[in-house]
Every structure is written in structure tokens, then in C-alpha cells.
Design a protein around this motif. Structure first.
Motif, PDB file in Angstrom:
ATOM      1  N   ARG A  48      -0.012  14.459   0.212  1.00  0.00           N
ATOM      2  CA  ARG A  48      -1.064  13.957   0.083  1.00  0.00           C
ATOM      3  C   ARG A  48      -2.179  14.219  -0.621  1.00  0.00           C
ATOM      4  O   ARG A  48      -1.901  15.791  -1.138  1.00  0.00           O
ATOM      5  N   GLN A  52      -3.982  10.378  -0.217  1.00  0.00           N
ATOM      6  CA  GLN A  52      -3.301   9.050  -0.507  1.00  0.00           C
ATOM      7  C   GLN A  52      -1.857   9.939  -0.193  1.00  0.00           C
ATOM      8  O   GLN A  52      -1.607  10.749  -0.921  1.00  0.00           O
ATOM      9  N   THR A  54       1.964  10.755  -2.268  1.00  0.00           N
ATOM     10  CA  THR A  54       2.139  10.145  -3.536  1.00  0.00           C
ATOM     11  C   THR A  54       3.021  11.321  -4.169  1.00  0.00           C
ATOM     12  O   THR A  54       3.180  12.045  -3.431  1.00  0.00           O
ATOM     13  N   SER A  95       1.172  -2.361  -6.640  1.00  0.00           N
ATOM     14  CA  SER A  95       0.443  -1.959  -5.060  1.00  0.00           C
ATOM     15  C   SER A  95       1.179  -2.840  -4.545  1.00  0.00           C
ATOM     16  O   SER A  95       1.013  -2.559  -3.293  1.00  0.00           O
ATOM     17  N   PHE A 114      -2.607   3.293   2.508  1.00  0.00           N
ATOM     18  CA  PHE A 114      -4.167   4.055   1.869  1.00  0.00           C
ATOM     19  C   PHE A 114      -3.636   3.450   0.640  1.00  0.00           C
ATOM     20  O   PHE A 114      -4.841   3.701   0.229  1.00  0.00           O
ATOM     21  N   THR A 115      -2.365   4.733   0.090  1.00  0.00           N
ATOM     22  CA  THR A 115      -2.576   4.262  -1.224  1.00  0.00           C
ATOM     23  C   THR A 115      -2.380   3.101  -1.732  1.00  0.00           C
ATOM     24  O   THR A 115      -3.067   2.783  -2.698  1.00  0.00           O
TER      25      THR A 115
END
Length: 151
Positions: A48, A52, A54, A95, A114-115
Motif C-alpha cells: 500500500r 492505495q 499498488t 481504472s 481506493f486505487t
């Protein structure tokens, strides 16, 4: 004729907003590279950054896209408009794909909800900056105003 305003009075503000979005992508990507150092490129773990999810692959992509936005902002001359619009569409696709695959093994970029929200917001901000940052001659701006008033 395009339906985007030419020589909008707030275009320097929109250009700055686009540049700040590119800067955010670079900072997020660099922090993600630091956090994901030593992991696989497309690792699906609990890495994180700024809240987010990743991984190293998405962090590298963010650095690349952020640098492209910053270069476009520095060049100006409607190059930034084209870059912001095309990258906005690309980020929207990324997204939405992240949202579609969030709980599957196809979540290659290790997205969290949230990402998805942050990437979609960044895409919409870049699209807004691209829509209102167009520069043209006074004749083009006048033709746009006349066409706008007819509609």
C-alpha cells in the motif's frame, strides 16, 4: 469544429492543475517503487502507498504517465491538451479494468477500491484540464464564440 472552448480565461489554472496531477502520479509511482522494491513486478500482495494498493508494475506505469503529463505541460502549445485528453481516457480504461478485476487473479496492478477511485479522479481531472486548456488564434476563439451562441 470541436466543442471545447478556445482561449478559456482560466486556461493557465487548468494547465497548472494538469501539471499537479502529473506530479502526483510521479510521486505516487516513486513511493510505490520504493515500497515494492524486491517484489515481483506484478505481485498481488498487500503493498500500500498513500492508502492505495499498488505493485511495482503499476508504480512504474504511474511514473511514466506522470512524466509524460509533466513534459506535455512544460511544452504547452496544445500538446498538453492532446496528452491530457488521451491519458485521461487511458486512465479511465485502466481504472474500470481494475474495478472489473479487483477480486480476481487478473488484478495485475494490485488495485484496491481506493486505487480505482483515485485513478478515475485523476483521469477526470486530466480530462477537464485537457478540455479547457486549448489555445488558439483570436479568429478561432471568435468563431467558437459565434458557433456557441448560435446553438
Amino acid at each position: 469544429m470541436a466543442h471545447t472552448p478556445i482561449n478559456h480565461p482560466a486556461r493557465p489554472i487548468y494547465r497548472a492543475i494538469g501539471g499537479l496531477t502529473g506530479l502526483y502520479l510521479v510521486v505516487f509511482g516513486v513511493l510505490g517503487i520504493i515500497a515494492g522494491a524486491g517484489d515481483e513486478i506484478l505481485a498481488q500482495d498487500d503493498t500500500r502507498v498513500l492508502g492505495q494498493g499498488t505493485n511495482l508494475g503499476f508504480s512504474l506505469l504511474c511514473v511514466l504517465l506522470g512524466l509524460v503529463v509533466l513534459v506535455g505541460t512544460a511544452l504547452g502549445r496544445n500538446i498538453d491538451v492532446a496528452i491530457n485528453q488521451w491519458l485521461a481516457y487511458a486512465l479511465m480504461v485502466i481504472s474500470l479494468a481494475g474495478l472489473a478485476f479487483i477480486r480476481t487473479d487478473a488484478n495485475f496492478f494490485n488495485f484496491s477500491i481506493f486505487t480505482v477511485i483515485v485513478v478515475m479522479t485523476a483521469a477526470l481531472v486530466l480530462l477537464m484540464a485537457g478540455m479547457y486548456g486549448k489555445v488558439g488564434t483570436e479568429d478561432e476563439a471568435e468563431a467558437f464564440q459565434k458557433a456557441r451562441l448560435v446553438l
